[in-house]
Design a protein around this motif. Structure first.
Motif, PDB file in Angstrom:
ATOM      1  N   ILE A 230       0.832  -1.199   0.000  1.00  0.00           N
ATOM      2  CA  ILE A 230       0.000   0.000   0.000  1.00  0.00           C
ATOM      3  C   ILE A 230       0.872   1.257   0.000  1.00  0.00           C
ATOM      4  O   ILE A 230       0.535   2.260  -0.638  1.00  0.00           O
ATOM      5  CB  ILE A 230      -1.000  -0.012   1.184  1.00  0.00           C
ATOM      6  CG1 ILE A 230      -2.082   1.043   0.955  1.00  0.00           C
ATOM      7  CG2 ILE A 230      -0.323   0.201   2.509  1.00  0.00           C
ATOM      8  CD1 ILE A 230      -2.900   0.857  -0.273  1.00  0.00           C
ATOM      9  N   GLN A 231       2.012   1.219   0.684  1.00  0.00           N
ATOM     10  CA  GLN A 231       2.926   2.359   0.645  1.00  0.00           C
ATOM     11  C   GLN A 231       3.484   2.557  -0.760  1.00  0.00           C
ATOM     12  O   GLN A 231       3.604   3.687  -1.255  1.00  0.00           O
ATOM     13  CB  GLN A 231       4.078   2.159   1.644  1.00  0.00           C
ATOM     14  CG  GLN A 231       3.670   2.254   3.104  1.00  0.00           C
ATOM     15  CD  GLN A 231       3.214   3.653   3.492  1.00  0.00           C
ATOM     16  OE1 GLN A 231       3.797   4.650   3.082  1.00  0.00           O
ATOM     17  NE2 GLN A 231       2.155   3.722   4.279  1.00  0.00           N
ATOM     18  N   LEU A 236       3.316   5.735  -5.803  1.00  0.00           N
ATOM     19  CA  LEU A 236       3.216   5.725  -7.259  1.00  0.00           C
ATOM     20  C   LEU A 236       2.017   6.520  -7.765  1.00  0.00           C
ATOM     21  O   LEU A 236       2.111   7.254  -8.759  1.00  0.00           O
ATOM     22  CB  LEU A 236       3.124   4.274  -7.743  1.00  0.00           C
ATOM     23  CG  LEU A 236       3.207   4.017  -9.251  1.00  0.00           C
ATOM     24  CD1 LEU A 236       4.567   4.457  -9.803  1.00  0.00           C
ATOM     25  CD2 LEU A 236       2.983   2.538  -9.542  1.00  0.00           C
ATOM     26  N   LEU A 237       0.873   6.395  -7.079  1.00  0.00           N
ATOM     27  CA  LEU A 237      -0.381   6.944  -7.619  1.00  0.00           C
ATOM     28  C   LEU A 237      -1.018   8.031  -6.762  1.00  0.00           C
ATOM     29  O   LEU A 237      -1.972   8.678  -7.208  1.00  0.00           O
ATOM     30  CB  LEU A 237      -1.398   5.801  -7.785  1.00  0.00           C
ATOM     31  CG  LEU A 237      -1.005   4.670  -8.722  1.00  0.00           C
ATOM     32  CD1 LEU A 237      -2.008   3.530  -8.620  1.00  0.00           C
ATOM     33  CD2 LEU A 237      -0.929   5.175 -10.160  1.00  0.00           C
ATOM     34  N   PHE A 363      11.100   5.659  -5.237  1.00  0.00           N
ATOM     35  CA  PHE A 363      12.264   4.776  -5.340  1.00  0.00           C
ATOM     36  C   PHE A 363      12.738   4.310  -3.964  1.00  0.00           C
ATOM     37  O   PHE A 363      13.121   3.149  -3.783  1.00  0.00           O
ATOM     38  CB  PHE A 363      13.395   5.463  -6.106  1.00  0.00           C
ATOM     39  CG  PHE A 363      13.158   5.518  -7.580  1.00  0.00           C
ATOM     40  CD1 PHE A 363      13.246   4.369  -8.364  1.00  0.00           C
ATOM     41  CD2 PHE A 363      12.792   6.702  -8.194  1.00  0.00           C
ATOM     42  CE1 PHE A 363      13.003   4.413  -9.728  1.00  0.00           C
ATOM     43  CE2 PHE A 363      12.549   6.751  -9.563  1.00  0.00           C
ATOM     44  CZ  PHE A 363      12.651   5.604 -10.327  1.00  0.00           C
ATOM     45  N   LYS A 364      12.678   5.210  -2.983  1.00  0.00           N
ATOM     46  CA  LYS A 364      13.074   4.821  -1.629  1.00  0.00           C
ATOM     47  C   LYS A 364      12.117   3.760  -1.079  1.00  0.00           C
ATOM     48  O   LYS A 364      12.549   2.779  -0.449  1.00  0.00           O
ATOM     49  CB  LYS A 364      13.073   6.050  -0.714  1.00  0.00           C
ATOM     50  CG  LYS A 364      13.572   5.762   0.701  1.00  0.00           C
ATOM     51  CD  LYS A 364      13.607   7.022   1.540  1.00  0.00           C
ATOM     52  CE  LYS A 364      14.081   6.722   2.958  1.00  0.00           C
ATOM     53  NZ  LYS A 364      14.091   7.937   3.804  1.00  0.00           N
ATOM     54  N   SER A 368      13.007  -0.137  -0.200  1.00  0.00           N
ATOM     55  CA  SER A 368      12.884  -0.509   1.213  1.00  0.00           C
ATOM     56  C   SER A 368      12.231  -1.878   1.408  1.00  0.00           C
ATOM     57  O   SER A 368      12.483  -2.555   2.403  1.00  0.00           O
ATOM     58  CB  SER A 368      12.076   0.550   1.967  1.00  0.00           C
ATOM     59  OG  SER A 368      10.722   0.538   1.537  1.00  0.00           O
ATOM     60  N   GLY A 369      11.380  -2.279   0.472  1.00  0.00           N
ATOM     61  CA  GLY A 369      10.713  -3.569   0.639  1.00  0.00           C
ATOM     62  C   GLY A 369      10.849  -4.464  -0.569  1.00  0.00           C
ATOM     63  O   GLY A 369      10.006  -5.350  -0.773  1.00  0.00           O
ATOM     64  N   ILE A 370      11.912  -4.242  -1.347  1.00  0.00           N
ATOM     65  CA  ILE A 370      12.052  -5.019  -2.586  1.00  0.00           C
ATOM     66  C   ILE A 370      12.217  -6.508  -2.299  1.00  0.00           C
ATOM     67  O   ILE A 370      11.917  -7.356  -3.152  1.00  0.00           O
ATOM     68  CB  ILE A 370      13.233  -4.478  -3.422  1.00  0.00           C
ATOM     69  CG1 ILE A 370      13.051  -4.899  -4.890  1.00  0.00           C
ATOM     70  CG2 ILE A 370      14.573  -4.905  -2.844  1.00  0.00           C
ATOM     71  CD1 ILE A 370      13.940  -4.125  -5.840  1.00  0.00           C
ATOM     72  N   HIS A 371      12.658  -6.819  -1.072  1.00  0.00           N
ATOM     73  CA  HIS A 371      12.807  -8.241  -0.727  1.00  0.00           C
ATOM     74  C   HIS A 371      11.454  -8.961  -0.680  1.00  0.00           C
ATOM     75  O   HIS A 371      11.404 -10.183  -0.830  1.00  0.00           O
ATOM     76  CB  HIS A 371      13.529  -8.395   0.620  1.00  0.00           C
ATOM     77  CG  HIS A 371      12.939  -7.592   1.738  1.00  0.00           C
ATOM     78  ND1 HIS A 371      13.119  -6.241   1.853  1.00  0.00           N
ATOM     79  CD2 HIS A 371      12.163  -7.964   2.796  1.00  0.00           C
ATOM     80  CE1 HIS A 371      12.484  -5.804   2.938  1.00  0.00           C
ATOM     81  NE2 HIS A 371      11.895  -6.823   3.521  1.00  0.00           N
ATOM     82  N   TYR A 372      10.361  -8.196  -0.475  1.00  0.00           N
ATOM     83  CA  TYR A 372       9.038  -8.840  -0.497  1.00  0.00           C
ATOM     84  C   TYR A 372       8.662  -9.302  -1.898  1.00  0.00           C
ATOM     85  O   TYR A 372       7.812 -10.189  -2.063  1.00  0.00           O
ATOM     86  CB  TYR A 372       7.962  -7.868   0.005  1.00  0.00           C
ATOM     87  CG  TYR A 372       8.120  -7.457   1.437  1.00  0.00           C
ATOM     88  CD1 TYR A 372       8.176  -8.405   2.452  1.00  0.00           C
ATOM     89  CD2 TYR A 372       8.202  -6.109   1.795  1.00  0.00           C
ATOM     90  CE1 TYR A 372       8.326  -8.021   3.782  1.00  0.00           C
ATOM     91  CE2 TYR A 372       8.331  -5.715   3.115  1.00  0.00           C
ATOM     92  CZ  TYR A 372       8.401  -6.675   4.104  1.00  0.00           C
ATOM     93  OH  TYR A 372       8.546  -6.304   5.412  1.00  0.00           O
TER      94      TYR A 372
END
Length: 684
Positions: A230-231, A236-237, A363-364, A368-372
């Motif tokens: 959701i973050q 993004l939108l 981008f931050k 921060s949660g790209i591992h998900y």
């Protein structure tokens, strides 16, 4: 201000209670017994992981053990009554587990396991049960219906009891619906001694596939994936016109891919997005309705759809990827139209997005949660590219998810120069908690599939042909009227049932009838289309007033009237409701016999524009407010872009050239745009 914050907190707490009830959190014992239910749930999760990879058991054993775990948890976790009635407080205890429920739980679990305990003996005397078989079989049926009542509510048990009664009293019914009936021996043999009733295909899918996906969703949520999505969607939108509503749709879509629960989806995403929608100017009812529509449709989104999607694959006897392919165009056309509706609403209300300063940087947030995204990507890769079985794909994604949960806290601790040991312990606790949540979350699905198996079993006793005849009589042999009856029945039944149970019941009763009646009229309905039709309306029942629990959860957060929220959500979901009617008659929309990428993309794009036109017709707005005489033109655009085959037939265009109707529809849509654009400028 403090009072308003308290009200918001109360609403969120109410929504969380609704989610907890659906997710299997009933009692909260305060003595030592508080560890019993989580321990059983963890053992259940470990058992399911074992059979997915290294433990080889006969499928009947797996189904029996799966149901045994579910019944054990239900009777320990849910009191007989939710509130004390007639002064019988001992039947509504939530602070401890009564001795009586321990006894019932053991008896119920043993009854479910009996087919595995005496497997060889029962196989030899199938059709001629002994007294012990009858007693245990009847006990299992009664306790299963009681367990379903405690978890799901009275609707499914009542429907099952009506079918059971009909099975025994069939010979005494009026001639139109008379049935030869069954004996007690045959009934018990069908329901509890074979894989044609309680231990049927739905329970098998629940035991072998659905559990792993529910567990994966529980692990992703426990790790923080829901909040991350959701973050990310907000970053993004959130700045676009009506941005928080669009972020709610994207966030709910991402969360809904791995969550089989509309209410859990609302609690995860709605607590963030509904206040933001209200902040930019959406009325509370519309803010809640957008979240309801987005969360409900999350179960439609391939490639990880709701539990019923896996059962569709078994019923239609196709690989799961074929269900994903068939669902792709309708699902994403529906989501695209919901984006479009939020844009229309924002245009009507003159809303803007949130200031970029109030939004998380994209981008931050992404990093921060790209591992998900790693386990999700792996799951999609295994399902779509490598085409492993769903259970193997889910298992591989689960161990990757567990690895991430174990390491994410130590990595953060290392970055902040904090001790690593407590961080590792936190990771282990998260994994154990997710295993417990996975077991709890599965209770409603397991009970729904098992109890619905009773209805399927009764139909298999010989009612199938009779039901087709009755539906044929009710509809007068008219396929259109029959579809309307099926849709209405799905919405009515689905008000009190989970999506999976609604689909199983309606697919067992009506999917074969849709195909049969279509063939009687020289019209071929693909079996996949018939099953997806039942699936879609089962999902739409989640927000159908007056019982739609998803609407109650969102309304609690938004502080809006639940009934009005449900009605508004259903008005948004009408765009989804037309799609099943379209793909029944135009199988191009489910990509039936279509393997060309350009052709598939063309159908998808045109379906999106067709749904946009329908949304404009139903929402009363395109570029400007619609004139009454413009509505038929929008509906014409919808029909031309979704049923080019029928329009081509009317215009005597050969079927293989039907796509030439698309430019006609787009041209009419363009004319409507120019007319309304001109009108809006003249008003300005």
């Amino acid at each position: 201000m403090v009072k308003q914050n308290n009200n918001n907190d109360d609403g969120i707490e109410l929504a969380r209670k609704l989610a907890e009830e659906e997710e299997g959190i009933g009692r909260k014992p305060e003595d030592f017994t508080k560890y019993i239910i989580p321990t059983i749930a963890i053992c259940w999760s470990l058992f399911q992981l074992a059979i997915a990879r290294w433990l080889t058991l006969d499928s009947t054993y797996i189904r029996a053990i799966h149901l045994g775990f579910a019944l054990m948890i239900v009777f320990l976790n849910y009191p007989f009554f939710k509130k004390p009635y007639f002064g019988l407080t001992f039947l509504a205890q939530t602070k401890k587990i009564p001795i009586m429920d321990f006894i019932i739980a053991i008896v119920a679990s043993f009854s479910a396991l009996y087919i595995a305990i005496d497997y060889m003996g029962m196989a030899q005397r199938y059709g001629s049960p002994i007294a012990r078989d009858l007693i245990i079989g009847i006990t299992l049926t009664v306790l299963l219906l009681e367990a379903a009542r405690r978890v799901i509510g009275p609707a499914l048990p009542v429907i099952a009891i009506l079918f059971i009664t009909y099975a025994f009293l069939g010979p005494h019914m009026p001639d139109v619906i008379a049935f030869k009936g069954v004996s007690l021996n045959r009934f018990v043999g069908q329901m509890t001694m074979s894989t044609e009733g309680i231990y049927g295909v739905p329970l098998d899918v629940s035991a072998t596939i659905v559990f792993l996906f529910v567990l994966f969703g529980a692990m992703l949520d426990k790790a923080g994936g829901g909040k991350y999505f959701i973050q990310l969607a907000l970053s993004l939108l959130g700045g676009f016109k009506g941005g928080p509503a669009k972020a709610a749709i994207l966030g709910s879509g991402l969360t809904g891919m791995v969550s089989g629960s509309s209410i859990a989806n609302i609690v995860t995403t709605g607590t963030f997005t509904i206040p933001m929608m209200k902040k930019v100017g959406y009325p509370p009812t519309k803010a809640a309705a957008v979240e309801v529509a987005a969360s409900t449709d999350g179960q439609l989104a391939p490639p990880i759809m709701g539990a019923a999607a896996f059962i569709i694959a078994e019923y239609v006897n196709v690989p799961y990827i074929e269900v994903v392919k068939a669902a792709f165009v309708p699902a994403f056309a529906s989501y695209a139209a919901l984006f479009y509706i939020t844009h229309i609403e924002a245009s009507k209300l003159g809303l803007r997005g949130l200031p970029r300063t109030e939004l998380p940087p994209f981008f931050k947030t992404l990093i921060s949660g790209i591992h998900y995204l790693v386990p999700l990507t792996m799951l999609l890769y295994e399902l779509v590219v490598v085409r492993h079985s769903p259970e193997l794909a889910a298992f591989n994604a689960i161990w990757v998810m567990a690895f991430i949960m174990l390491l994410q806290h130590p990595v953060k601790a290392w970055q902040n120069n904090e001790p690593l040991k407590p961080a590792f312990i936190t990771g282990i606790k998260d994994i154990v908690s997710a295993l417990a949540s996975g077991g709890r979350n599965m209770v409603s699905v397991a009970l729904a599939t098992a109890a619905a198996g009773i209805i399927v079993g009764v139909v298999a006793l010989g009612l199938g042909g009779l039901i087709t005849e009755v539906i044929d009589v009710l509809s007068g042999g008219n396929i259109y009227l029959m579809l309307v009856i099926t849709a209405f029945a799905s919405l009515m039944i689905g008000m009190g049932l989970p999506t999976t149970a609604t689909y199983i019941v309606m697919a067992s009763l009506t999917a074969p009838a849709i195909v049969s009646i279509g063939s009687m009229q020289d019209f071929i309905v693909p079996l996949m289309a018939a099953h997806l039709f039942c699936f879609y309306f089962g999902i739409l029942a989640d927000d159908t007033p007056p019982v739609g629990l998803a609407a109650y959860a969102a309304a609690a957060i938004a502080k809006s009237p639940p009934i009005a929220t449900g009605i508004q959500g259903f008005m948004y979901d009408i765009r989804t409701a037309i799609l099943p009617f379209m793909f029944i008659f135009n199988s191009d929309l489910i990509l039936h016999n279509i393997s060309s990428w350009p052709q598939g993309i063309l159908i998808f794009v045109m379906a999106c524009f067709g749904n946009f036109a329908f949304a404009s017709a139903t929402q009363g707005w395109f570029v400007a407010k619609n004139k009454v005489y413009e509505i038929p033109f929008f509906l014409s655009v919808t029909f031309m872009l979704m049923r080019p085959d029928q329009v081509a037939k009317w215009l005597n265009i050969p079927h293989d050239q039907r796509y030439w109707v698309y430019p006609m529809g787009l041209a009419l849509f363009g004319i409507l745009y120019i007319v309304q654009r001109t009108r809006s400028r003249s008003y300005a």
